[in-house]
Design a protein around this motif. Structure first.
Motif, short mmCIF file in Angstrom:
data_model
loop_
_atom_site.label_atom_id
_atom_site.label_comp_id
_atom_site.label_asym_id
_atom_site.label_seq_id
_atom_site.Cartn_x
_atom_site.Cartn_y
_atom_site.Cartn_z
N LYS A 1 0.83 -1.19 0.00
CA LYS A 1 0.00 0.00 0.00
C LYS A 1 0.87 1.25 0.00
O LYS A 1 2.07 1.17 0.29
N SER B 1 -10.47 -2.65 0.67
CA SER B 1 -9.58 -3.68 0.10
C SER B 1 -10.39 -4.90 -0.35
O SER B 1 -10.08 -5.50 -1.38
N ASP C 1 -9.16 -10.31 0.83
CA ASP C 1 -8.20 -9.31 0.36
C ASP C 1 -7.43 -9.70 -0.89
O ASP C 1 -6.78 -8.87 -1.51
N CYS D 1 -5.03 -3.72 -2.69
CA CYS D 1 -5.44 -3.18 -1.38
C CYS D 1 -6.06 -1.80 -1.55
O CYS D 1 -6.17 -1.27 -2.66
#
Lengths: 408, 535
Positions: free
Chosen positions: B114, B388, B417, B467
């Motif tokens: 991320k 996410s 995820d 994400c």
């Protein structure tokens, strides 16, 4: 920058053998294609000969390395036709010009009546052709033999070449209990392309079991399988059955780890009965002993106490040993741990050892190659098989076990 | 109706992108030699002034301060180069990589790549943090201790656990810490002779099997059932009076969350064993599922990835380990504690497993996590999980429409995820498998995807994780690249097999050499010895 060097500049020779009638029995539920009677029945029932098509699927994958390989094969449908269809100019050994068609041969064999077959008539070939073809390919110095067929074809090739040249099978038969085939025809072509030209170092040769199934018994829903021999089979990550993942070096290490773990856990004075297989052989090798590759051996305190033993030998040995273990591994391509190629380890032997005394060993790669299917037991005693159902703690490495389902 | 600013950006983007991908991307190709092959004798980057005579007269020669036995016999064989040459060399190298802030890292499934706000770097590099010395008295670094302590409190809330340590230098290190804590727990109970088996699952992270082995345990691996969950029957069969506990990931790398995880924990507790969950994949459950509520005795988080520190690229990572009061006495020393308004380093813990890393561990990761949590707050953390999961399922819809892509296990169940997909069909149809496709996607300026941990349970695997960082455009582009690769494979497989075509380095043809100690060379000295000498 470092760039990978180009490899495999020299032209490699690929031997090709197709058993054109392999698999015809399966399409019409005959559980095999061995013997002229079965073949005739299958063809009369409308069976289509599919092995040539499967061979072509493999060869089409090899087209991408066409300039780097030369195909040497046997006439017409035993390889020549398929090679040409895939765009190759094969060297053809021998000639079938004096051969007659299947229908004519069959009429002569049965004394007159011509069979009514659904497919087009074709040149009559037999198991002897497969054997002779494999022999001559070996003499021609091929680097790899690619065959399309089933367990019967594998057996013929095994007789002819043994482990003197690598062999990869295109699965095309009814019985594919041997562990010498790629997962699909295309995968067979891919592994051949890798091995011969693209990435030879990424391919490893391993000994693949050739199983000898008694077709007559098979038709009566009994499987009687012996371990017939071994072929030297190339495998690469993900392309050959039993080799789904992991590096080449990793697999060798895993085998050694499994053997070391079993040896480390051996109790003094206890009898260890080692079934056939390359995994169990690694144990013997690490103990400094010779393993009977197709048979069962027994050791105690690191020393050999029985070589290539029969069921009777085992029962006698068990009379003088309080503690005993049976070490078995997956034999063949179907996941059997008992009842295939190790019938010496009979229900009576297992009863005497006790089911808790069974040690199942396999690398994780080998377990994964079963694609979720259970390990199989077919000891010949249904009550014992039922007891063995459930989960086995399979020894998969140093200090490693994998819980794996056992079915019947 | 007039065009909105968003529509305008989208339209311009489409003009540059054909079929949604950056079709004319070209990576810089410098063909740069190794630095050891460059330079000329005598060339220098910095000319260090000699000491003045009176200085030398007063203190002697610098070399005299080095003990005789530690002095080099000969000068090191370093390249001799000017400053600009060194700068140019490394800039060229950096241009030849797909830097993490240049493209999207959706490809790196299980890594939770991320965006970490650049403000975090200011906090870390400011003198208040950068100048702290490990031997400073605790009274003089109260601020840093407060950040560690408070971050621990937040993680306790997120997991439901009672105690924490942020000392481990990475996720696997935190997982190893767990194996050591469990060992000490049973040692204290006098059951260590009886219990020596740890249970894990094949889709759990490899460290869940590797670290208990390092801690001296045997490891039993459970395979998945047809739904992709660890086979509960097999799990029950594996548990016995020999069991230490389990170390399992949930959700596993398949993205499948095991809703019955508490049943597995129950089986363990009934046998007197402990339960640990690896939460490297926590991004999709933040604020929604707490390890403690499922009955677990301990868990971990990766403060890098889930809590914003970049993965791997900027120094060591930070693994947070959390546990119940029952296990707290075994945590590594020193523990960061608070008495009144003061923070302390508590070394007086006789049952501790000892230190697992120097000072406070990688506190830079802790500062980033602290800032990130403070910025988001409890609702923000939940939103992270929601976005996410939403992103992942949006991408899933696009990818499942691509020919040759499949999603093994748990048909009809949504993933959290990430997803472990399979290209088995594509490989079967065209010969282009996961390795070939990942070599092709870099031609569009997209990072090559993560395939899978070993062993490959899913054939021809790949594992994206989009994400909360990524926009809809990023997801569309990523899926378009996969679709482009699939279309190309069906049209001209050889072209894909020969890729990459737009990268500075061609395909690695002998990747298997990486597995062979006789072939690999990770240093210049090894390269000279193994490769140059041969040619």
């Amino acid at each position: 920058m470092v760039r990978g060097a180009l490899e495999g500049a020299a032209v490699k020779k690929l031997g090709l053998v197709v058993n054109p009638v392999a698999g015809v029995g399966g399409r019409v539920g005959l559980k095999g294609s061995d013997g002229p009677e079965v073949l005739r029945r299958a063809l009369e029932l409308g069976a289509v000969r599919d092995a040539p098509r499967r061979a072509r699927l493999a060869l089409e994958r090899l087209a991408r390395v066409r300039e780097h390989i030369e195909i040497i094969t046997w006439p017409v449908e035993m390889g020549e036709d398929e090679a040409r269809a895939a765009g190759f100019e094969p060297s053809v050994l021998g000639s079938f010009s004096d051969r007659r068609s299947y229908v004519l041969c069959e009429a002569e064999r049965t004394g007159g009546e011509r069979p009514h077959i659904a497919c087009e008539d074709f040149v009559q070939t037999t198991a002897a052709d497969t054997e002779q073809a494999a022999h001559e390919l070996l003499d021609a110095g091929v680097d790899l033999i690619l065959f399309a067929g089933g367990d019967g074809t594998a057996r013929n090739i095994c007789d002819a070449v043994g482990q003197r040249v690598p062999v990869i099978g295109v699965p095309a038969g009814v019985k594919i209990h041997s562990a010498v085939y790629a997962t699909t025809p295309a995968a067979a072509g891919d592994v051949a392309a890798l091995f011969l030209h693209e990435r030879p170092a990424a391919v490893r040769l391993r000994e693949g079991e050739v199983m000898d199934i008694d077709e007559e018994a098979f038709r009566e829903n009994r499987v009687s399988a012996n371990l017939y021999g071994y072929l030297s089979v190339p495998y690469a990550r993900g392309l050959t059955q039993s080799a789904k993942a992991g590096g080449v070096a990793g697999e060798e290490r895993a085998l050694n780890d499994v053997a070391t773990e079993v040896i480390r856990d051996m109790s003094p004075g206890a009898l260890y009965i080692l079934g056939p297989g390359t995994t169990t052989r690694t144990i013997m090798t690490r103990l400094g002993l010779d393993k009977t590759l197709l048979g069962v051996d027994a050791v105690r305190d690191g020393a050999l106490v029985g070589k290539d033993v029969t069921e009777g030998d085992l029962l006698r040995l068990l009379e003088t040993h309080f503690e005993a273990h049976v070490v078995v591994t997956v034999i063949g391509g179907q996941g059997h741990i008992l009842g295939r190629g190790n019938q010496q380890i009979s229900p009576a032997v297992i009863r005497r050892v006790g089911t808790a005394g069974i040690i199942v060993i396999a690398t994780q790669t080998k377990l994964l190659s079963l694609e979720g299917r259970p390990l199989l037991v077919d000891s010949g005693d249904p009550a014992l098989d039922a007891e063995l159902r459930g989960y086995a703690k399979v020894v998969t490495g140093l200090g490693e076990r994998t819980m794996y389902k056992v079915g019947v | 109706m007039s065009e909105t600013p968003h529509e305008k950006v989208a339209r311009l983007g489409r003009l540059r992108r054909e079929g949604g991908v950056l079709h004319d991307y070209r990576a810089p190709r410098w063909d740069e030699p190794f630095i050891m092959e460059q330079g000329l004798p005598g060339e220098r980057g910095v000319l260090v002034p000699l000491a003045e005579d009176d200085v030398t007269a007063a203190v002697g020669e610098a070399a005299d301060y080095i003990p005789e036995g530690m002095r080099r016999g000969a000068a090191p064989d370093l390249p001799e180069m000017s400053q600009y040459q060194v700068l140019r060399h490394y800039l060229r190298y950096s241009q030849m990589t797909l830097g993490m802030d240049l493209g999207s890292d959706i490809s790196e499934g299980t890594c939770t790549m991320k965006y970490s706000p650049k403000m975090h770097e200011e906090l870390i590099r400011g003198h208040k943090s950068a100048d702290v010395h490990p031997w400073q008295d605790e009274e003089t670094m109260q601020g840093l201790l407060e950040i560690v302590y408070e971050t621990g409190q937040y993680l306790k809330s997120i997991s439901g656990m009672d105690a924490f340590t942020l000392q481990p230098g990475g996720g696997s290190h935190a997982v190893f810490t767990n194996a050591c804590v469990m060992r000490r727990y049973f040692e204290a109970k006098g059951e260590l002779d009886q219990r020596d088996e740890m249970i894990t699952t094949i889709f759990s992270h490899p460290c869940d099997a590797a670290t208990p082995m390092v801690a001296g345990f045997k490891v039993i691996t459970v395979m998945p059932d047809e739904n992709g969950y660890p086979d509960l029957e097999a799990f029950q069969a594996a548990v016995s009076e020999k069991t230490v506990g389990c170390m399992i990931t949930n959700p596993e790398d398949t993205g499948i969350y095991n809703p019955q995880i508490d049943k597995y924990v129950e089986v363990l507790h009934d046998a007197g064993a402990l339960a640990f969950t690896d939460q490297a994949n926590a991004n999709g459950i933040l604020g929604y599922a707490r390890a403690r509520d499922a009955g677990f005795d301990a868990c971990h988080f990766n403060l890098h990835k889930t809590f914003s520190s970049p993965h791997g690229c900027e120094g060591p990572a930070t693994g947070a380990y959390l546990c119940t009061d029952e296990l707290a006495r075994y945590l590594p020393v020193p523990m960061v504690t608070r008495v009144g308004d003061a923070y302390h380093l508590d070394y007086d813990r006789p049952e501790s497993i000892g230190r697992v890393r120097g000072f406070l561990g990688t506190w830079m990761g802790v500062i980033r996590a602290y800032a990130w949590i403070r910025n988001l707050g409890p609702e923000g953390l939940k939103e992270v999980a929601e976005i996410s999961v939403l992103n992942n399922n949006y991408l899933d819809n696009l990818l499942m429409a691509v020919k040759g892509v499949s999603r093994p296990y748990a048909e009809g169940h949504r993933r959290l995820d990430q997803v472990r997909y399979s290209l088995e069909q594509l490989k079967e149809d065209t010969g282009v498998g996961t390795e070939a496709l990942r070599d092709r996607m870099v031609d569009f300026g997209i990072q090559s995807f993560w395939m899978s941990h070993h062993p490959w349970v899913v054939p021809e695997p790949f594992t994206p994780e989009p994400c909360e960082t990524y926009s809809k455009d990023d997801l569309d582009e990523w899926a378009a690249v996969i679709k482009k690769g699939s279309d190309e494979a069906y049209a001209d497989a050889q072209f894909v097999l020969d890729s990459p075509h737009a990268q500075p380095i061609d395909q690695l043809r002998r990747i298997e050499a990486m597995e062979d100690p006789k072939e690999w060379a990770f240093t210049w000295r090894a390269y000279k010895k193994k490769i140059l000498r041969r040619t």
